[in-house]
Design an enzyme around this catalytic site. Structure first.
Site, PDB file in Angstrom:
ATOM      1  N   GLU A   1       0.783  -1.011  -0.336  1.00  0.00           N
ATOM      2  CA  GLU A   1       0.061  -0.136  -0.256  1.00  0.00           C
ATOM      3  C   GLU A   1       0.899   1.353  -0.201  1.00  0.00           C
ATOM      4  OE1 GLU A   1      -3.015  -0.566   3.442  1.00  0.00           O
ATOM      5  OE2 GLU A   1      -4.109  -2.387   1.843  1.00  0.00           O
TER       6      GLU A   1
ATOM      7  N   GLU B   1      -5.537  -8.271  -2.004  1.00  0.00           N
ATOM      8  CA  GLU B   1      -6.020  -8.252  -0.244  1.00  0.00           C
ATOM      9  C   GLU B   1      -7.233  -7.307  -0.525  1.00  0.00           C
ATOM     10  OE1 GLU B   1      -3.155  -6.022   2.485  1.00  0.00           O
ATOM     11  OE2 GLU B   1      -4.734  -5.271   3.704  1.00  0.00           O
TER      12      GLU B   1
END
Ligand SMILES: *[C@@H]1O[C@H](CO)[C@@H](O)[C@H](O)[C@H]1NC(C)=O
Ligand SMILES: *[C@@H]1O[C@H](CO)[C@@H](O)[C@H](O)[C@H]1NC(C)=O
Ligand SMILES: *[C@@H]1O[C@H](CO)[C@@H](O)[C@H](O)[C@H]1NC(C)=O
Ligand SMILES: *[C@@H]1O[C@H](CO)[C@@H](O)[C@H](O)[C@H]1NC(C)=O
Ligand SMILES: *[C@@H]1O[C@H](CO)[C@@H](O)[C@H](O)[C@H]1NC(C)=O
Ligand SMILES: *[C@@H]1O[C@H](CO)[C@@H](O)[C@H](O)[C@H]1NC(C)=O
Length: 672
Positions: A177, A255
């Site tokens: 991320e 994810e």
């Protein structure tokens, strides 16, 4: 009550429900390759309590996650490459705290991967970093400062997996991320290749929402295109930008989920498992997290496929996301293909979706009819839509025209007080004239397959939950070197058992600030244990600061809460000790913004010596002791009234801890 009533087309035509017909065919080719359903252990420390479970419960849980055609039967296990920094519900230890401090026996991910492989030798292993030790970025905050150093760090982990644990890592990511770096992607690819890991594939960028927009543009450059196997995005809400969907690169939701694992969570999981393909052409979905096996008071309570947060009692919950996963994984293997949109995959007329998977011979159809309010995920927001009871007809052709029966499994959610009946085997569905008509309820999942599964079989006699057992003691003698102690949940830094000169103790081993995943203003290494509800509690622990590489300021705290990425805002009753000086203080927070008391010990807190620290909170009295010195202070109103027992240091540097003893109420040994 029967979940499904088969009705003929004639009745349907005159009956109450409209029947839409859907083709199930490979006559015009097949759709994308199916890459599997997975779970993430880590990001961070989400399996911490699992490893401390007693047998047989620990094996039962592992079976429920990994064993083929049993529970979730996961096809991908994605783990965090520990980086010593907080990554959501704790930190995981790096394999290289410093370039000279390397070990492949830290943490529980190696153990977990081996247990997964024992139960399913075909499970694919994937790995990703959240934080990195500081040295990787020359002690700055950018891991890409020297991409060959970063590649060396990552490939060392993959080499350790192979050489120390005989584990082959199938997929590797960049940085969770955070922004990707093209030079690093190419450097990692060439470093993998030159170290014999040509088969380890890169999945990138593992970024969120709008942040991944533009990643596909890289693929105009053939070198980059060839370096990356799949585009992995997080929480796509089942949709992807059109230019990503059309460039032919495999697309993964690498994810997803992150939702409380009640039936709405299970509904979310059912909806996205189908619709990530139907709406977004994504062929792999990976749940954060694998199993909620961290203290419930840490952030993201129960955001796993199942729950195991009571190792002391052996209690665990088989939550319904496990059985929703089974609806696909028991009936399709990695390497199968989806059927194309309009040829076996798509939306249903009255709401819901279906996908078909095939290996050319066998066929599996998964249908979900989850309504909006019963399938909301934590993120992103879900636009309104309607689902109604409906009748559907599947029309089989191509390789599937000769299929006469399909095994049928159903999950019915009710949300009206009746309990869910997950993953139940029904009578086989009979195909007549290459047609099968089904009546579909709202809030249900159906699997039709030529493959047979035993259906839901689950362990019986799961022990009842109980409170953290007190009194509790640990002298840390029973662990292997580098192991993390039971129940001690590291929040920052790396807390590992050290054996030295006949002694066995826990050492916080991070010496420098990591390249952080969380933004924290105040940096403290910390490890917590116990129960967020603890109010009146007494603790003693031996503590030592080595003169070489020791930490500057230590703390022990009671009634402490707010950890995870909020650690810098943690509150509690903190005792602070300073090596070489007599000065100590008591604060109500980890950042020492609210000081309760400043005092002096009779003699300076000496380095290289073990000292005994004791803390006790009873009602509004907080008592502390250091060796033979003790004092009590009245706790101000507004101080946190309950929480964990926590230890740590301000900043980094070694601190050693031994002989932990916790009991409720007053500790008579220290406070009379
Ligand atoms: C980058 O790291 C490598 C070690 O992996 C080292 O050999 C090289 O000198 C470093 N480059 C720079 C510019 O610091
Ligand atoms: C390593 O694992 C492979 C399976 O992946 C197995 O065939 C082999 O025997 C293992 N080697 C050792 C030394 O355990
Ligand atoms: C592809 O990208 C790499 C990394 O940015 C760059 O070094 C290379 O020159 C590019 N190749 C082409 C043909 O643009
Ligand atoms: C991608 O999905 C769309 C539907 O959203 C579909 O029409 C298209 O055929 C799919 N493309 C590929 C390459 O799978
Ligand atoms: C869905 O939830 C919203 C908000 O709680 C509520 O207003 C609405 O009536 C619900 N819809 C249905 C169909 O139950
Ligand atoms: C403590 O004192 C020793 C000896 O004077 C010194 O080497 C060390 O740096 C001091 N440590 C701290 C944390 O002040």
């Amino acid at each position: 009550m029967l979940a499904i009533v088969q009705i003929s087309l004639t009745i349907c035509a005159t009956g109450l429900l409209m029947t839409d017909a859907y083709k199930i065919t490979d006559k015009f080719g097949i759709g994308r390759r199916y890459d599997g359903i997975g779970g993430i252990s880590g990001g961070g420390a989400t399996s911490k309590l699992l490893v401390s479970y007693p047998e047989p419960q620990r094996s039962q849980i592992l079976d429920l996650l990994f064993k083929k055609q049993y529970g979730a039967a996961l096809q991908i296990l994605k783990v965090e490459i520990g980086g010593d920094g907080q990554s959501s519900a704790g930190s995981e230890s790096s394999h290289m705290h410093e370039p000279w401090d390397e070990s492949y026996h830290r943490g529980y991910e190696w153990w977990l991967m081996k247990e997964a492989k024992k139960r399913n030798p075909d499970i694919l292993l994937s790995a990703l970093s959240w934080s990195f030790p500081g040295w990787v970025g020359n002690y700055g905050s950018n891991p890409y400062k020297n991409v060959s150093k970063l590649a060396y760090y990552t490939v060392s982990w993959i080499k350790g997996a192979k050489e120390v644990h005989n584990l082959t890592i199938d997929f590797i990511g960049i940085w969770n991320e955070k922004m990707w770096n093209n030079d690093y992607i190419l450097e990692l690819r060439s470093s993998l290749d030159s170290n014999g890991f040509e088969k380890t594939k890169i999945v990138a960028p593992d970024t969120f929402g709008i942040e991944y927009t533009g990643f596909e543009k890289l693929f105009e450059n053939a070198t980059l295109r060839n370096a990356v196997y799949a585009i992995g995005v997080h929480y796509p809400g089942t949709e992807l930008p059109l230019n990503m969907r059309t460039n032919g690169v495999p697309l993964w939701s690498s994810e997803d989920y992150s939702t409380y694992n009640d039936d709405v969570g299970a509904g979310c999981w059912a909806r996205i498992l189908n619709q990530n393909y139907v709406n977004g052409n994504m062929t792999s979905t990976i749940s954060w997290n694998l199993i909620a096996s961290y203290y419930s008071a840490l952030p993201f309570e129960r955001d796993g496929l199942m729950t195991a947060m009571h190792p002391w009692s052996g209690h665990y919950n088989i939550d319904n996301p496990i059985w929703i996963t089974a609806h696909t994984t028991h009936f399709a293997s990695v390497g199968w293909n989806y059927l194309k949109h309009g040829k076996g995959s798509g939306k249903l007329g009255a709401g819901g979706s279906f996908v078909s998977l095939t290996n050319g011979k066998d066929l599996t159809i998964i249908i979900e009819t989850l309504s909006h309010n019963h399938s909301i995920c934590i993120r992103p927001s879900l636009p309104a839509y309607n689902v109604a009871e409906q009748s559907v007809t599947f029309v089989f052709s191509g390789s599937f025209s000769a299929i006469k029966t399909l095994h049928l499994y159903t999950t019915r959610f009710f949300f009206d007080g009746r309990s869910t009946v997950p993953f139940e085997k029904q009578a086989d569905a009979i195909i007549t004239d290459s047609k099968l008509t089904l009546r579909l309820a709202v809030d249900a999942v159906y699997t039709l397959s030529t493959i047979l599964s035993p259906g839901r079989v689950e362990p019986k006699d799961i022990p009842a939950a109980s409170e953290f057992p007190l009194p509790y003691s640990d002298n840390f003698d029973s662990y292997a070197v580098d192991e993390g102690p039971h129940y001690l949940a590291q929040q920052n830094g790396a807390w590992e058992v050290v054996k030295s000169e006949g002694e066995s103790f826990v050492r916080q081993k991070a010496l420098n600030r990591e390249i952080a995943w969380c933004d924290q203003t105040f940096v403290a290494t910390a490890a917590l244990i116990g129960d967020i509800k603890w109010h009146d509690i007494s603790v003693s622990i031996r503590v030592r600061v080595p003169s070489s590489k020791g930490a500057n300021t230590l703390f022990a705290a009671l009634r402490s809460s707010f950890y995870g990425c909020n650690e810098d805002k943690a509150t509690g009753l903190f005792l602070w000790l300073n090596p070489n000086t007599t000065t100590y203080w008591i604060s109500y927070d980890i950042a020492s913004l609210r000081i309760a008391y400043i005092g002096h010990l009779p003699t300076p807190f000496q380095l290289d010596q073990w000292h005994t620290a004791s803390l006790s909170a009873v009602g509004s009295i907080f008592s502390i002791g250091i060796d033979s010195y003790s004092i009590s202070v009245a706790v101000e109103k507004g101080a946190t009234s309950h929480g964990f027992v926590v230890f740590g240091s301000q900043g980094y540097g070694y601190s050693d801890w031994d002989d932990l003893h916790i009991e409720s109420g007053v500790d008579d040994i220290f406070f009379k």
